[in-house]
Every structure is written in C-alpha cells, then in structure tokens.
Design a protein around this motif. Structure first.
Motif, PDB file in Angstrom:
ATOM      1  N   ILE A 249      -4.077 -39.328  17.294  1.00  0.00           N
ATOM      2  CA  ILE A 249      -3.154 -40.286  16.226  1.00  0.00           C
ATOM      3  C   ILE A 249      -3.475 -41.690  16.487  1.00  0.00           C
ATOM      4  O   ILE A 249      -2.422 -42.412  15.587  1.00  0.00           O
ATOM      5  CB  ILE A 249      -1.544 -39.589  16.131  1.00  0.00           C
ATOM      6  N   LEU A 250      -4.002 -42.094  17.191  1.00  0.00           N
ATOM      7  CA  LEU A 250      -3.964 -43.700  17.484  1.00  0.00           C
ATOM      8  C   LEU A 250      -4.722 -44.188  16.316  1.00  0.00           C
ATOM      9  O   LEU A 250      -5.529 -43.710  15.635  1.00  0.00           O
ATOM     10  CB  LEU A 250      -4.906 -43.861  18.615  1.00  0.00           C
ATOM     11  N   PRO A 251      -4.363 -45.435  16.090  1.00  0.00           N
ATOM     12  CA  PRO A 251      -4.979 -46.221  14.854  1.00  0.00           C
ATOM     13  C   PRO A 251      -6.388 -46.486  15.090  1.00  0.00           C
ATOM     14  O   PRO A 251      -7.007 -46.382  13.828  1.00  0.00           O
ATOM     15  CB  PRO A 251      -4.040 -47.620  14.773  1.00  0.00           C
ATOM     16  N   LYS A 252      -6.841 -46.671  16.375  1.00  0.00           N
ATOM     17  CA  LYS A 252      -8.358 -46.703  16.257  1.00  0.00           C
ATOM     18  C   LYS A 252      -9.227 -45.617  16.036  1.00  0.00           C
ATOM     19  O   LYS A 252     -10.133 -45.503  15.415  1.00  0.00           O
ATOM     20  CB  LYS A 252      -8.613 -47.329  17.719  1.00  0.00           C
ATOM     21  N   GLN A 254      -8.200 -43.143  14.177  1.00  0.00           N
ATOM     22  CA  GLN A 254      -7.793 -43.083  12.741  1.00  0.00           C
ATOM     23  C   GLN A 254      -8.603 -43.614  11.694  1.00  0.00           C
ATOM     24  O   GLN A 254      -9.173 -43.332  10.629  1.00  0.00           O
ATOM     25  CB  GLN A 254      -6.374 -43.064  12.319  1.00  0.00           C
ATOM     26  N   GLU A 255      -9.066 -44.850  12.076  1.00  0.00           N
ATOM     27  CA  GLU A 255     -10.067 -45.903  11.480  1.00  0.00           C
ATOM     28  C   GLU A 255     -11.510 -45.197  11.239  1.00  0.00           C
ATOM     29  O   GLU A 255     -12.064 -45.351  10.397  1.00  0.00           O
ATOM     30  CB  GLU A 255     -10.090 -47.099  12.142  1.00  0.00           C
ATOM     31  N   SER A 256     -11.750 -44.756  12.543  1.00  0.00           N
ATOM     32  CA  SER A 256     -13.188 -44.152  12.504  1.00  0.00           C
ATOM     33  C   SER A 256     -13.427 -42.663  12.102  1.00  0.00           C
ATOM     34  O   SER A 256     -14.234 -42.305  11.487  1.00  0.00           O
ATOM     35  CB  SER A 256     -13.750 -44.174  13.947  1.00  0.00           C
ATOM     36  N   PRO A 258     -10.679 -40.857   9.673  1.00  0.00           N
ATOM     37  CA  PRO A 258      -9.482 -40.700   8.800  1.00  0.00           C
ATOM     38  C   PRO A 258      -9.064 -39.490   8.779  1.00  0.00           C
ATOM     39  O   PRO A 258      -7.904 -39.043   8.638  1.00  0.00           O
ATOM     40  CB  PRO A 258     -10.231 -41.398   7.702  1.00  0.00           C
TER      41      PRO A 258
END
Length: 286
Positions: A249-252, A254-256, A258
């Motif tokens: 669930i880390l933003p990085k 989630q960016e790669s 979704p």
C-alpha cells in the motif's frame, strides 16, 4: 462424452495398442487430463506406501531395507531404524519413477510446437505403452541399491520443492491480482459499496485466519523454555508478511501498480502460514 470414450485407451484393445488411439493430435485438453491422471495415480500410490502395515510388505523386497540400524537421513544425528523410514523410502522411489517418466517425455518433446510435428503423435497417443512405461520405471526404482540413493534423492527433492514453492507463489500472486482487479472493476462499474464490502471482507478473513494460525502455532508448537527454532520461524514469517502488507500500500507501489492492494498480501500471508504449519508438523518427534 469424448473423455469417457477415451478412457478405455488406457487399457485398450489391439487396434488401440497399435495405433495412436486417443486422444487425437489436436485434442490437447484430453492429453493434459490423462497426464494429470498419471500424476494423480502416482501420488495416490505414494500415499498408500505410508499406510500403517505397509512397511512389513515393503521389507520383503530384496535389498530394499538392507542396513537395518545403519540407515541415516540428513538433519538427524545418528542412525535410524529402517523400519521407521521404509514407507518414506518407498515414496522416494515412486516419485523417482514418476519424475523419470515425465523427464523422459519432456526431453522427447523439446522444440515440438504444434500437433503437426511427427513427435506430437507420441505425445498425444500410445497411452497403454506410456502407462506400462511409467509402471515399469516406478517398479524398477524399488530395486535400486540403497547406497546413497535416498540421501541424494532427498536433496533433489528439496531443490525441486523449493522451485515448486516459488512457482506456486508466482501463480498465487497472479491469481490474487486477477481476483483483486476483477472486483475493483466491478466496483467501479456500479454497486461500488457491495463490491467494496466483498473485497474488504475477503481481505479481513484472510488476515484473521492468519492471525489465528499464528496464535495456535505459538500455543501448540512452542514452549516457554524451548523451541527457539520454531519461535524464530514463526516470528520471522510473521514479520515478513507484515512487511509485504505494508509495502503493497506504499505510494510508490500504488503508482506503478494501481490495482495492487491488501488482498494480494492477505492471500500470500495465509499461504505462508500454511507453509509454516506444514514445516513444523513434519519435524522429527512431532
């Protein structure tokens, strides 16, 4: 109906023995099912070898249990009575026979890309002969002199099991990802509250079962004054699962990815708990 018509080819009549019989060259699905049946049959026979009372019958095989108290196994100090291990030694030989059978046909099928290849006829037919070959190799394995066979095959089995678990993990992650992606799409298409509740419930159930498993592991497989090895494995696996869940669930991430989420981590967590339980139940003395 088609598969029922093809089952007799395992035993078959004379025309079936002399021809490719069934399935046809382009019927790869039935071919896979029959190979799966071969594998299931081999696993079933291996399970039979562990039935109480079978050791007395297996010891009648010439040379199969030579050495008596001189039998050793990796990871266990000293010698072990062959009476204790004879069932497991039989399982090793059945698995060796099945492994050699499938290895033989995998080598024969190298670079076969379609049913038009002449070798595809061997892959998709001649089932009686292939069944007889599998049986002959497995039976012949029981007459392999003991020597270092059991120890060597033990290490081969460990390496194969490690690769199998890795492949299983990849397939499991792919399954969980597809599951999560499907439910997220349905959530976005409509009735989002219902699908969100289903996704949250499935994730929560997986984590809850994993938590219960960890508690039971500490209760039944550890002691306050000992069992440091089990405590270490349980704790390390639990921390790794927590780390994987946080990373998902880390933003990085989630960016790669979704569509990545806690559902995939929860599936891997409960599978890790199963592997931990399986390892502890197979410890000597358990």
């Amino acid at each position: 109906v088609l598969s029922l018509c093809q089952i007799p080819c395992l035993c078959g009549s004379a025309p079936c023995l002399l021809c490719r019989c069934c399935p046809s060259g382009n019927n790869s699905t039935i071919t896979r099912l029959i190979y799966a049946f071969f594998l299931l049959l081999g696993v079933s026979v291996a399970c039979v070898m562990l039935i109480p009372g079978m050791e007395e019958q297996l010891k009648k095989i010439p040379g199969f249990c030579d050495g008596g108290m001189g039998t050793t196994i990796p990871g266990v100090h000293g010698h072990v009575n062959c009476d204790v291990l004879v069932g497991y030694k039989a399982v090793y030989r059945v698995c060796f026979g099945m492994a050699m059978f499938f290895l033989l046909f995998s080598l024969l099928m190298i670079k076969v890309k379609s049913s038009n290849d002449p070798r595809a006829a061997v892959h998709n037919g001649f089932w009686f002969f292939k069944f007889a070959t599998a049986v002959a190799i497995s039976v012949g394995a029981f007459f392999i002199p003991e020597g270092p066979f059991t120890t060597v095959w033990f290490y081969v089995g460990m390496a194969g099991a490690f690769c199998f678990i890795l492949i299983q993990l990849v397939l499991l992650i792919d399954f969980a990802h597809s599951w999560n992606e499907s439910w997220v799409e349905k959530m976005e298409e409509g009735n989002s509250r219902c699908w969100y509740a289903a996704l949250l419930s499935a994730t929560a159930v997986n984590y809850l079962l994993s938590l219960v498993a960890i508690v039971l592991f500490y209760v039944y497989y550890t002691h306050p004054e000992g069992c440091s090895e089990n405590k270490t494995f349980i704790s390390v696996n639990m921390l790794l699962c927590i780390g994987a869940s946080v990373m998902s669930i880390l933003p990085k991430i989630q960016e790669s990815q979704p569509r990545s989420g806690l559902l995939q981590s929860s599936v891997i967590t409960i599978y890790t708990m199963y592997l931990t339980w399986s390892a502890m139940t197979n410890e000597p003395g358990k």
